[in-house]
Motif scaffolding. Structure first.
Motif, PDB file in Angstrom:
ATOM      1  N   LEU A 102    -132.375 -20.499 -11.094  1.00  0.00           N
ATOM      2  CA  LEU A 102    -131.483 -21.588 -11.479  1.00  0.00           C
ATOM      3  C   LEU A 102    -131.748 -22.775 -10.551  1.00  0.00           C
ATOM      4  CD1 LEU A 102    -128.072 -19.640 -11.840  1.00  0.00           C
ATOM      5  CD2 LEU A 102    -129.811 -20.020 -13.599  1.00  0.00           C
ATOM      6  N   ASN A 103    -132.203 -23.880 -11.133  1.00  0.00           N
ATOM      7  CA  ASN A 103    -132.413 -25.114 -10.368  1.00  0.00           C
ATOM      8  C   ASN A 103    -131.251 -26.032 -10.697  1.00  0.00           C
ATOM      9  OD1 ASN A 103    -135.189 -24.258  -9.612  1.00  0.00           O
ATOM     10  ND2 ASN A 103    -135.495 -24.459 -11.820  1.00  0.00           N
ATOM     11  N   ILE A 104    -130.305 -26.090  -9.778  1.00  0.00           N
ATOM     12  CA  ILE A 104    -129.042 -26.731 -10.117  1.00  0.00           C
ATOM     13  C   ILE A 104    -128.979 -28.145  -9.547  1.00  0.00           C
ATOM     14  CG2 ILE A 104    -126.529 -26.561  -9.866  1.00  0.00           C
ATOM     15  CD1 ILE A 104    -126.778 -23.584 -10.114  1.00  0.00           C
ATOM     16  N   ILE A 264    -140.595 -29.380 -17.678  1.00  0.00           N
ATOM     17  CA  ILE A 264    -139.327 -28.706 -17.360  1.00  0.00           C
ATOM     18  C   ILE A 264    -138.454 -28.683 -18.619  1.00  0.00           C
ATOM     19  CG2 ILE A 264    -139.298 -29.349 -14.909  1.00  0.00           C
ATOM     20  CD1 ILE A 264    -137.195 -31.551 -15.710  1.00  0.00           C
ATOM     21  N   ASN A 265    -137.434 -27.837 -18.587  1.00  0.00           N
ATOM     22  CA  ASN A 265    -136.347 -27.923 -19.570  1.00  0.00           C
ATOM     23  C   ASN A 265    -135.121 -28.481 -18.854  1.00  0.00           C
ATOM     24  OD1 ASN A 265    -137.942 -26.608 -21.496  1.00  0.00           O
ATOM     25  ND2 ASN A 265    -137.129 -24.582 -20.934  1.00  0.00           N
ATOM     26  N   VAL A 266    -134.182 -29.003 -19.623  1.00  0.00           N
ATOM     27  CA  VAL A 266    -132.899 -29.355 -19.024  1.00  0.00           C
ATOM     28  C   VAL A 266    -131.788 -28.601 -19.767  1.00  0.00           C
ATOM     29  CG1 VAL A 266    -133.601 -31.636 -18.208  1.00  0.00           C
ATOM     30  CG2 VAL A 266    -132.596 -31.402 -20.469  1.00  0.00           C
ATOM     31  N   VAL A 267    -130.760 -28.238 -19.010  1.00  0.00           N
ATOM     32  CA  VAL A 267    -129.609 -27.530 -19.579  1.00  0.00           C
ATOM     33  C   VAL A 267    -128.376 -28.350 -19.228  1.00  0.00           C
ATOM     34  CG1 VAL A 267    -128.421 -25.325 -19.734  1.00  0.00           C
ATOM     35  CG2 VAL A 267    -130.790 -25.394 -18.910  1.00  0.00           C
ATOM     36  N   VAL A 268    -127.620 -28.750 -20.250  1.00  0.00           N
ATOM     37  CA  VAL A 268    -126.526 -29.679 -19.996  1.00  0.00           C
ATOM     38  C   VAL A 268    -125.235 -29.194 -20.655  1.00  0.00           C
ATOM     39  CG1 VAL A 268    -125.799 -32.090 -20.121  1.00  0.00           C
ATOM     40  CG2 VAL A 268    -128.233 -31.553 -20.009  1.00  0.00           C
ATOM     41  N   VAL A 406    -120.640 -22.681 -18.128  1.00  0.00           N
ATOM     42  CA  VAL A 406    -120.999 -22.674 -19.552  1.00  0.00           C
ATOM     43  C   VAL A 406    -122.504 -22.932 -19.685  1.00  0.00           C
ATOM     44  CG1 VAL A 406    -120.742 -23.905 -21.752  1.00  0.00           C
ATOM     45  CG2 VAL A 406    -118.711 -23.338 -20.397  1.00  0.00           C
ATOM     46  N   ALA A 407    -123.005 -23.885 -18.912  1.00  0.00           N
ATOM     47  CA  ALA A 407    -124.437 -24.201 -18.974  1.00  0.00           C
ATOM     48  C   ALA A 407    -125.276 -23.007 -18.515  1.00  0.00           C
ATOM     49  CB  ALA A 407    -124.736 -25.426 -18.119  1.00  0.00           C
ATOM     50  N   GLU A 412    -128.865 -18.514 -19.868  1.00  0.00           N
ATOM     51  CA  GLU A 412    -129.227 -17.087 -19.913  1.00  0.00           C
ATOM     52  C   GLU A 412    -129.476 -16.638 -21.358  1.00  0.00           C
ATOM     53  OE1 GLU A 412    -125.685 -15.586 -17.610  1.00  0.00           O
ATOM     54  OE2 GLU A 412    -127.233 -14.318 -16.699  1.00  0.00           O
ATOM     55  N   GLN A 413    -128.615 -17.082 -22.260  1.00  0.00           N
ATOM     56  CA  GLN A 413    -128.792 -16.741 -23.682  1.00  0.00           C
ATOM     57  C   GLN A 413    -130.122 -17.266 -24.191  1.00  0.00           C
ATOM     58  OE1 GLN A 413    -125.562 -17.873 -26.329  1.00  0.00           O
ATOM     59  NE2 GLN A 413    -124.060 -17.739 -24.695  1.00  0.00           N
TER      60      GLN A 413
END
Ligand SMILES: *Cc1c(COP(=O)(O)O)cnc(C)c1O
Length: 502
Positions: A102-104, A264-268, A406-407, A412-413
């Protein structure tokens, strides 16, 4: 660089005009006509800069009607070490959950402990300069509809800023006790705070309506005032958010987490779609982002939209423990649709009209395909949110708030569903102390909790040893200044009364 309205491509205004006005007269949102492109050399040059240096570069490429001195001044005043608790306003934290890295990207070190500060600490400076360029001598009236965090961040950014007045509306039962206390104790001569009997969408619709009612605008004009917006429909809110995705990429290269040029991907964690849209705009500029992972809570209208191409707000509204994402109408989606439809104002207007009249619209197969190529939508409920907070804390000692959880859960999903191992940046949008009760319930399930918000803050601090952010700690002894509650229908009169121009 000029800005068009998503609902009228013939409208073309300067950045200052777009920021001063907030929203186009036709009800559309302002979007840049084209995006500056950063090639390898341009991106590499940013590796050596600090956050402020990166921000100045990005701002100067979009705000072409601002001088370099003006941009310098805005950036230096906004992102101080004092306001953001350190030299880097948006630091990375590296942890993991199970086998998943996890790169937070921690965006909550500002004065109100939520990511909205990243934009709202600089917007007032951009706005006062924009006003001077376009409507010299007038006062801007900032109307804000908030699901909790924008309101406080805007109040804090605009308090006692010359030539501005700010009025904030929040859903009476839709914000956390800490958020409510943060807003109701706000200092400043030019601020007003009021609860509405409705949810966030009601507040947002009410504000939009006031903006676009000619008789109200005329009344303001007679009194040398004009409306502007601090919601993420304002271009001056979105632009600062582009910076931190570029900055996070540079930090990850500098920290040896990725090689320069890697994707990279981003998760928001998403509500109004502003934050994730900023990452999409960064990609338009050349930042190598592969996937945009859009995380929602039980209000999963965006998950359904990404999966089906049908946006349908006719559904139950849930009040969740991630209240800043309790939204059924994600305003900034309009900007993505405009882009994906090939800058078609006509198509965008048709969809937005359908949303207004039917509460739904369906995009074309082509737009749906483009969207699904880059966006992944997922959601989780409150139980999964708390489970994620607990696992991350127990396994790695990293404490996150409900929105960030939530992100993490949706990420993970995503990894499970796709096996995609692309390094991903997860936007962390609030301090866990802003949502102490839900976070405590996650960390020590079943344990009795103290009565007051501040006792819970202390308990969380004792359990986790994570420092309490100074701005939250200092609220404890502050008395509430505001207690008004109004009906949604009465919002226009409330605004005129607050401005003293009934
Ligand atoms: C505002 C907010 C969000 C949602 O961001 P959008 O840009 O509206 O999608 C998520 N988390 C927190 C803590 C927020 O304050």
């Amino acid at each position: 660089m000029l800005y068009n309205s998503t609902q009228n491509a013939a409208e073309a205004v300067s950045a200052a005009q777009a920021i001063a006005q907030g929203i186009s007269k036709d009800g559309g949102l302002f979007v840049p006509q084209q995006f500056p492109k950063y090639d390898e050399a341009a991106l590499r040059a940013l590796l050596k800069e600090d956050y402020r240096g990166r921000a100045k570069k990005v701002f100067s490429d979009f705000l072409t009607d601002f001088t370099a001195e003006e941009i310098d001044e805005c950036v230096e005043k906004a992102y101080t070490a004092q306001k953001f608790g350190g030299e880097d306003p948006a630091p990375m934290a590296y942890t993991k959950l199970g086998d998943t890295d996890l790169n937070i990207l921690e965006l909550w070190h500002g004065p109100t402990c939520a990511f909205k500060d990243m934009a709202l600490q600089i917007l007032p400076h951009l706005l006062t300069k924009s006003l001077k360029k376009t409507y010299d001598g007038k006062d801007a009236v900032i109307l804000v509809a908030t699901s909790g965090d924008t309101g406080k961040a805007a109040l804090e950014g605009f308090k006692d800023v010359e030539h501005t007045k700010i009025i904030v509306f929040y859903p009476v039962d839709g914000v956390s006790p800490m958020q409510k206390h943060q807003m109701n104790t706000q200092e400043g001569e030019n601020v007003t705070v009021c609860a509405i009997k409705g949810n966030f969408d009601d507040a947002q619709t009410g504000v939009k309506k006031i903006f676009t009612t000619p008789s109200i605008s005329e009344k303001l004009a007679e009194n040398d005032m004009l409306f502007s917006s601090a919601n993420s429909i304002n271009w001056g809110r979105l632009l600062p958010q582009i910076v931190y995705y570029i900055s996070a990429y540079c930090d990850m290269v500098n920290d040896g987490k990725i090689a320069f040029g890697d994707k990279i991907n981003v998760v928001v964690p998403t509500g109004n779609f502003g934050n994730i849209l900023a990452s999409y705009y960064a990609a338009q500029m050349g930042l190598p982002i592969a996937k945009f992972i859009c995380a929602s809570n039980a209000n999963n209208v965006l998950t359904d939209f990404i999966n089906t191409g049908v946006y349908d707000k006719n559904r139950e509204f849930y009040t969740t423990m991630s209240p800043s994402m309790d939204i059924l109408v994600s305003s900034n989606l309009e900007r993505l649709l405009y882009k994906l439809s090939g800058d078609s104002d006509e198509t965008t207007r048709a969809w937005m009209t359908s949303l207004k009249t039917e509460g739904r619209y369906e995009v074309s197969e082509d737009v749906k395909a483009q969207m699904q190529e880059r966006f992944f939508g997922g959601f989780c409920d409150d139980e999964q949110t708390q489970d994620t907070i607990r696992r991350l804390f127990e396994q790695e000692g990293y404490l996150c708030d409900t929105h960030t959880a939530v992100a993490v859960n949706v990420y993970e999903q995503y990894v499970k569903a796709t096996g995609d191992a692309t390094p991903s940046v997860i936007a962390s949008t609030a301090s866990p102390y802003k949502f102490s009760k839900s976070v405590l319930q996650a960390v020590v399930p079943g344990q009795a909790l103290p009565e007051t918000e501040f006792e819970m803050v202390d308990m969380l601090n004792a359990l986790t040893k994570m420092p309490v952010p100074a701005p939250l700690a200092s609220l404890k002894d502050k008395k509430a200044r505001f207690s008004d509650v109004t009906e949604v229908e009465a919002m226009p009169q409330y605004v005129l009364a607050a401005l003293g121009i009934e």
